[in-house]
Write a protein that holds these residues in place. Structure first.
Motif, PDB file in Angstrom:
ATOM      1  N   ASN A 119      46.698  36.855  44.192  1.00  0.00           N
ATOM      2  CA  ASN A 119      45.418  37.491  44.558  1.00  0.00           C
ATOM      3  C   ASN A 119      44.839  38.335  43.428  1.00  0.00           C
ATOM      4  N   ALA A 120      45.684  38.793  42.512  1.00  0.00           N
ATOM      5  CA  ALA A 120      45.197  39.666  41.445  1.00  0.00           C
ATOM      6  C   ALA A 120      44.750  38.888  40.209  1.00  0.00           C
ATOM      7  N   ILE A 121      44.802  37.559  40.256  1.00  0.00           N
ATOM      8  CA  ILE A 121      44.457  36.756  39.074  1.00  0.00           C
ATOM      9  C   ILE A 121      43.632  35.522  39.432  1.00  0.00           C
ATOM     10  N   ALA A 122      43.756  35.020  40.671  1.00  0.00           N
ATOM     11  CA  ALA A 122      43.162  33.723  41.025  1.00  0.00           C
ATOM     12  C   ALA A 122      41.636  33.763  41.128  1.00  0.00           C
ATOM     13  N   THR A 160      37.030  43.901  38.039  1.00  0.00           N
ATOM     14  CA  THR A 160      37.256  45.298  38.443  1.00  0.00           C
ATOM     15  C   THR A 160      38.387  45.359  39.459  1.00  0.00           C
ATOM     16  N   SER A 161      39.293  46.291  39.261  1.00  0.00           N
ATOM     17  CA  SER A 161      40.358  46.550  40.239  1.00  0.00           C
ATOM     18  C   SER A 161      40.206  47.963  40.747  1.00  0.00           C
ATOM     19  N   GLY A 162      40.576  48.140  42.006  1.00  0.00           N
ATOM     20  CA  GLY A 162      40.452  49.468  42.588  1.00  0.00           C
ATOM     21  C   GLY A 162      39.008  49.724  42.940  1.00  0.00           C
ATOM     22  N   ALA A 176      40.843  38.951  32.478  1.00  0.00           N
ATOM     23  CA  ALA A 176      40.225  40.217  32.882  1.00  0.00           C
ATOM     24  C   ALA A 176      40.772  40.648  34.238  1.00  0.00           C
ATOM     25  N   ASP A 177      40.877  39.696  35.170  1.00  0.00           N
ATOM     26  CA  ASP A 177      41.357  39.982  36.526  1.00  0.00           C
ATOM     27  C   ASP A 177      42.796  40.520  36.489  1.00  0.00           C
ATOM     28  N   ALA A 178      43.668  39.818  35.779  1.00  0.00           N
ATOM     29  CA  ALA A 178      45.081  40.229  35.734  1.00  0.00           C
ATOM     30  C   ALA A 178      45.253  41.560  35.006  1.00  0.00           C
ATOM     31  N   TYR A 179      44.526  41.751  33.893  1.00  0.00           N
ATOM     32  CA  TYR A 179      44.652  43.018  33.154  1.00  0.00           C
ATOM     33  C   TYR A 179      44.152  44.182  34.004  1.00  0.00           C
ATOM     34  N   ALA A 180      43.072  43.953  34.770  1.00  0.00           N
ATOM     35  CA  ALA A 180      42.529  45.047  35.590  1.00  0.00           C
ATOM     36  C   ALA A 180      43.599  45.533  36.565  1.00  0.00           C
ATOM     37  N   THR A 181      44.315  44.615  37.167  1.00  0.00           N
ATOM     38  CA  THR A 181      45.382  44.993  38.100  1.00  0.00           C
ATOM     39  C   THR A 181      46.513  45.698  37.347  1.00  0.00           C
ATOM     40  N   ALA A 182      46.889  45.140  36.197  1.00  0.00           N
ATOM     41  CA  ALA A 182      47.953  45.752  35.380  1.00  0.00           C
ATOM     42  C   ALA A 182      47.578  47.196  35.024  1.00  0.00           C
TER      43      ALA A 182
HETATM   44 MG    MG Z   1      43.080  41.522  39.354  1.00  0.00          MG
END
Ligand code: MG
Ligand code: AMP
Length: 335
Positions: free
Chosen positions: A165-168, A238-240, A282-288
């Motif tokens: 969910n944090a990258i797909a 964007t995460s959070g 971008a998606d995965a790094y935002a979560t990281a």
């Molecule tokens: Mg993400």
């Protein structure tokens, strides 16, 4: 010879611009629903061909592979140990998830699924969370417990489960972008639930632009886009959300899990928008970065030329503050 050079150069420029016919490109825009959220697509195309049906079918095939919520999807089958062969959607996501997990020192880890469920962010209801439960779940969390060999997903512990969910969502934007490129489209913006991929320069010479919110003073203040950022061939995710978190005993929790501790992250970083060469990264790094916290994440971004980020945190007094990495050129909205 020398004196002919400017003429040749001029001719080349004219042919080049005639060949591209930028003024003839027509803007096509549509919106739809996918992955439990809204998506929108904009692009320039000579004949204004509408590719919405193709994009919708592409997202539906994508979901057959990567939907965590569909019991028949490939990811669900792999999670239950009924399949081990990745398809053309699962494979690149697995490989990038593996790389970013390693690069981020395990801050990003797509095997957090059992913890996500225990904390009630997944499809199960929140269980009674005890330290003993977290310890027992941590036994089978960790990307070092899985690898790809002979195009098979190998689990060192059968109980390992994936949550992409944090990258797909970012990857889905990249897949839609690649589809448009296969149709000869070079200038486009694909946005899925706020994560996006933008490529090319518009026929009028301008770049795609997005708004970034300057934190409001209170939770209830109206949303305002205070900064514009030009996107030049970037993925943005964007995460959070500094307005959405849950609070227990005065402490703010986000929906991001620290895979090392098994607990939701508890620091003051409330939201991060990441600018990377592609939307999946971008998606995965935002979560990281939500796991790393502001100081570590900022150092990580500044050490990598291809990354930028915009952070929103809360200070000791509970006020919101924002910070942009040095490569990000923010323009105030009035410009
Ligand atoms: Mg993400
Ligand atoms: P995002 O909005 O992209 O940050 O994704 C958040 C979702 O990713 C959560 O709802 C979980 O399903 C999952 N998740 C939570 N923590 C992590 C983590 N540390 N690494 C990878 N995925 C995570």
């Amino acid at each position: 010879m020398k004196k002919h050079f400017p003429a040749i150069l001029l001719l080349t420029l004219i042919v080049f611009s005639c060949g591209r016919k930028p003024a003839d490109q027509k803007l096509v825009q549509f919106k739809g629903v996918a992955f439990g959220t809204y998506y929108s697509v904009s692009y320039y195309e000579g004949e204004a061909v509408d590719y919405q049906e193709s994009i919708d079918s592409l997202f539906s095939v994508f979901n057959q592979s990567l939907s965590y919520y569909n019991p028949a999807s490939l990811i669900s089958q792999i999670n239950r140990g009924e399949a081990d062969q990745p398809d053309d959607f699962f494979r690149p996501v697995f490989i990038r998830a593996w790389e970013i997990s390693a690069e981020s020192g395990g801050a990003f880890d797509a095997t957090v699924s059992p913890l996500v469920n225990a904390w009630g962010f997944g499809f199960k209801n929140k269980e009674e969370v005890t330290p003993a439960l977290i310890d027992s779940l941590l036994e089978f969390v960790g990307f070092e417990k899985v690898y790809l060999a002979d195009d098979r997903i190998v689990k060192l512990d059968d109980r390992v489960q994936f949550d992409f969910n944090a990258i797909a969502k970012g990857y889905a934007a990249d897949v839609a972008g690649a589809f448009l490129e296969s149709k000869g489209i070079e200038v486009y913006l694909v946005e899925i639930g706020g994560d996006l991929l933008a490529r090319g320069v518009k026929p009028d010479g301008s770049h795609w632009r997005i708004g970034l919110e300057l934190p409001a003073e209170t939770m209830d203040s109206p949303q305002e886009w205070n900064y514009m950022v030009e996107i030049r061939d970037n993925g943005v995710a964007t995460s959070g959300n500094y307005r959405r978190y849950f609070e227990e005993n005065g402490q703010r929790y986000s929906h991001t899990i620290d895979p090392q501790t098994g607990y939701p992250v508890k620091h003051n970083l409330l939201s991060v928008s990441v600018f990377a060469p592609d939307a999946m990264s971008a998606d995965a790094y935002a979560t990281a970065f939500m796991v790393m916290g502001l100081d570590k994440a900022l150092a990580f971004v500044e050490a990598r030329e291809e990354l930028d980020a915009y952070f929103i945190s809360s200070n000791e007094e509970g006020e919101f503050t924002s910070l942009a990495s040095s490569g990000l050129s923010l323009k105030s909205k009035s410009n």
